[in-house]
Design a protein around this motif. Structure first.
Motif, short mmCIF file in Angstrom:
data_model
loop_
_atom_site.label_atom_id
_atom_site.label_comp_id
_atom_site.label_asym_id
_atom_site.label_seq_id
_atom_site.Cartn_x
_atom_site.Cartn_y
_atom_site.Cartn_z
N VAL A 1 -29.56 22.03 51.10
CA VAL A 1 -29.01 23.01 50.14
C VAL A 1 -28.83 24.39 50.74
N GLY A 2 -29.69 24.78 51.67
CA GLY A 2 -29.60 26.12 52.25
C GLY A 2 -30.08 27.17 51.26
N THR A 3 -29.55 28.37 51.41
CA THR A 3 -29.96 29.49 50.55
C THR A 3 -28.80 29.91 49.65
N THR A 4 -29.09 30.17 48.40
CA THR A 4 -28.10 30.78 47.51
C THR A 4 -28.52 32.21 47.25
N VAL A 5 -27.59 33.12 47.52
CA VAL A 5 -27.84 34.53 47.19
C VAL A 5 -26.97 34.84 45.98
N SER A 6 -27.60 35.25 44.88
CA SER A 6 -26.82 35.53 43.68
C SER A 6 -27.55 36.57 42.83
N LYS A 7 -27.02 36.79 41.65
CA LYS A 7 -27.54 37.84 40.78
C LYS A 7 -28.89 37.43 40.19
N GLY A 8 -29.69 38.38 39.83
CA GLY A 8 -30.91 38.06 39.11
C GLY A 8 -32.13 38.62 39.78
N HIS A 9 -32.82 39.52 39.08
CA HIS A 9 -33.97 40.15 39.71
C HIS A 9 -35.15 39.20 39.80
N TYR A 10 -35.08 38.07 39.05
CA TYR A 10 -36.19 37.12 39.11
C TYR A 10 -36.13 36.29 40.39
N LEU A 11 -35.00 36.35 41.08
CA LEU A 11 -34.87 35.53 42.28
C LEU A 11 -35.49 36.23 43.48
N VAL A 12 -36.78 36.43 43.45
CA VAL A 12 -37.44 37.02 44.62
C VAL A 12 -38.34 35.97 45.25
N PRO A 13 -38.47 36.00 46.56
CA PRO A 13 -39.29 34.99 47.21
C PRO A 13 -40.77 35.19 46.89
#
Ligand code: ASP
Ligand code: MG
Length: 415
Positions: free
Chosen positions: A283-295
């Protein structure tokens, strides 16, 4: 429309070019624009031509032949017939290069650089376009200089968005296009470049102007990792991150995405996929909107070849706004990139990058009014989502010259 970007590592040899065919067949190639960099380390090889030319070195021809043979070795493997049209194309491009070397009168290194290194991208895209055409993937090769318009700040050109948007929007959105990364054109029709590793940015420019549905950057790594596997063990894939997180990481030096790439995508909410060209199932990495998407893991980023400079006034006066603005003016004049600053009453420390080899000139100028101490060749580490353990790990790497902490991000300059 979709935009794909293939970097130098993905097309370093004939196997790499053949793999593009596989990727396109697997992913579909309708309504796609493909941005491609120079093959392998060819930009470095063209840089050697620039140096040899500027120094009037007797090795000039040897460097030219090296780049030519590199491409010819690949085409011999890709195309079966003895005399192939691509050979004429390659000859023509090297003819243009020789023509420039003979007729050029300018001594502006940056201008010369841009006129020469761009041949890497022109060659790679010609070869790949021919190859795909012959293998049932009909495509249109376009010269990116007709589309990405810039100022004349050679080696770090700034995009003229208005002109660029107008020309790119003229493209027929129902076709497959192949074009060059990294390059642009100034209003006086000279080739410009967007800065080393700038092809990701080129792809983002196209994605923005075409209102693309997505941009996929095909890499030799699984995606965006929490650290660069060349320098860290046990790295982890970040499957989903926000634009903000990605921008911060790229800004601090994560080399997986060029820092300028994210803004155009974020502005139009275009998702960025970073995927492995070797493992199409991943799948790799998806970079998209959303502040909840933090590692959820600490991310380690390093910038090498930094210079840590400490600046204080000769007369023991405080370092305040007036002298700081002086210092920044001089930094700006010599195009020194500031990566970290720290101020105390009597001294101002700054971690800088000297991309244009101006540090000596900077020192001469700044030493007129200030006392300077500096450490060359230090490493700037940035830890995002830092933990005590993560900080310890970095502190073990050498002597800590400077440490700074802001909202979960810790930066250390290590000698
Ligand atoms: N070929 C250029 C470079 O190596 C641009 C890129 O690869 O993105 O810097
Ligand atoms: Mg490259």
């Amino acid at each position: 429309m979709k935009v794909f970007k293939f970097g130098g590592a993905s097309v370093k040899d004939a196997i790499g070019v053949k793999n593009i065919l596989k990727v396109l067949k697997n992913e579909g190639f309708e309504n796609t624009l493909i941005v491609i960099s120079a093959m392998g380390k060819m930009t470095n090889a063209f840089e050697k031509i620039v140096t040899a030319y500027c120094q009037k070195s007797k090795d000039l021809n040897q460097h030219i032949n090296y780049t030519k043979n590199y491409h010819l070795t690949i085409t011999t493997e890709l195309f079966n017939s003895k005399k192939h049209l691509i050979d004429t194309e390659i000859e023509t491009l090297f003819g243009h290069l020789s023509g420039f070397l003979i007729t050029n009168k300018s001594t502006d290194y940056n201008y010369i650089y841009d006129q020469i290194v761009g041949f890497g991208e022109l060659l790679s895209t010609k070869i790949i376009s021919f190859y795909l055409n012959e293998n049932n993937i009909p495509n249109n090769w376009i010269d990116v200089r007709d589309f990405i318009k810039t100022d004349a700040n050679y080696r770090d050109a700034k995009v003229d968005w208005e002109k660029t948007i107008t020309t790119i929007q003229r493209l027929d959105k129902n076709k497959l296009f192949i074009t060059q990364g990294f390059l642009g054109q100034s209003s006086n029709k000279n080739t410009t470049t967007l800065g080393r590793e700038g092809s990701d940015y080129s792809a983002a420019i196209f994605a923005y102007c075409l209102n693309a549905q997505s941009l996929t950057i095909w890499k030799d790594v699984e995606g965006v990792l929490n650290a660069d596997p060349r320098y860290f063990e046990n790295t982890q894939l970040l499957e989903q991150i926000s634009y903000n997180e990605a921008i911060e990481m790229a800004f601090y030096g994560a080399s997986v995405i060029h820092p300028k790439t994210l803004k155009p995508l974020e502005n139009k909410n275009i998702p960025l996929y970073v995927r492995s060209f070797d493992n199409l199932k991943n799948v790799g990495t998806t970079v998209s909107k959303g502040h909840y998407l933090v590692p959820e893991v600490s991310c380690f980023i390093l910038k090498q070849q930094q210079i840590l400079v400490s600046i204080s006034a000769k007369d023991f006066s405080f370092m305040v706004e007036s002298n700081l603005s002086d210092i920044f003016k001089v930094l700006h004049t010599f195009k020194l990139k500031v990566n970290l600053i720290q101020n105390s009453a009597l001294s101002f420390s700054v971690c800088i990058e000297d991309k244009f080899n101006n540090f000596t000139q900077f020192l001469n100028e700044i030493s007129l009014n200030y006392t300077i101490t500096y450490f060359e060749n230090v490493v700037l580490y940035t830890i995002r989502h830092a933990t005590e353990n993560a900080i310890k790990k970095i502190e073990q790497k050498g002597e800590t010259l400077l440490k700074q902490s802001t909202q979960g991000t810790v930066q250390l300059v290590i000698k």
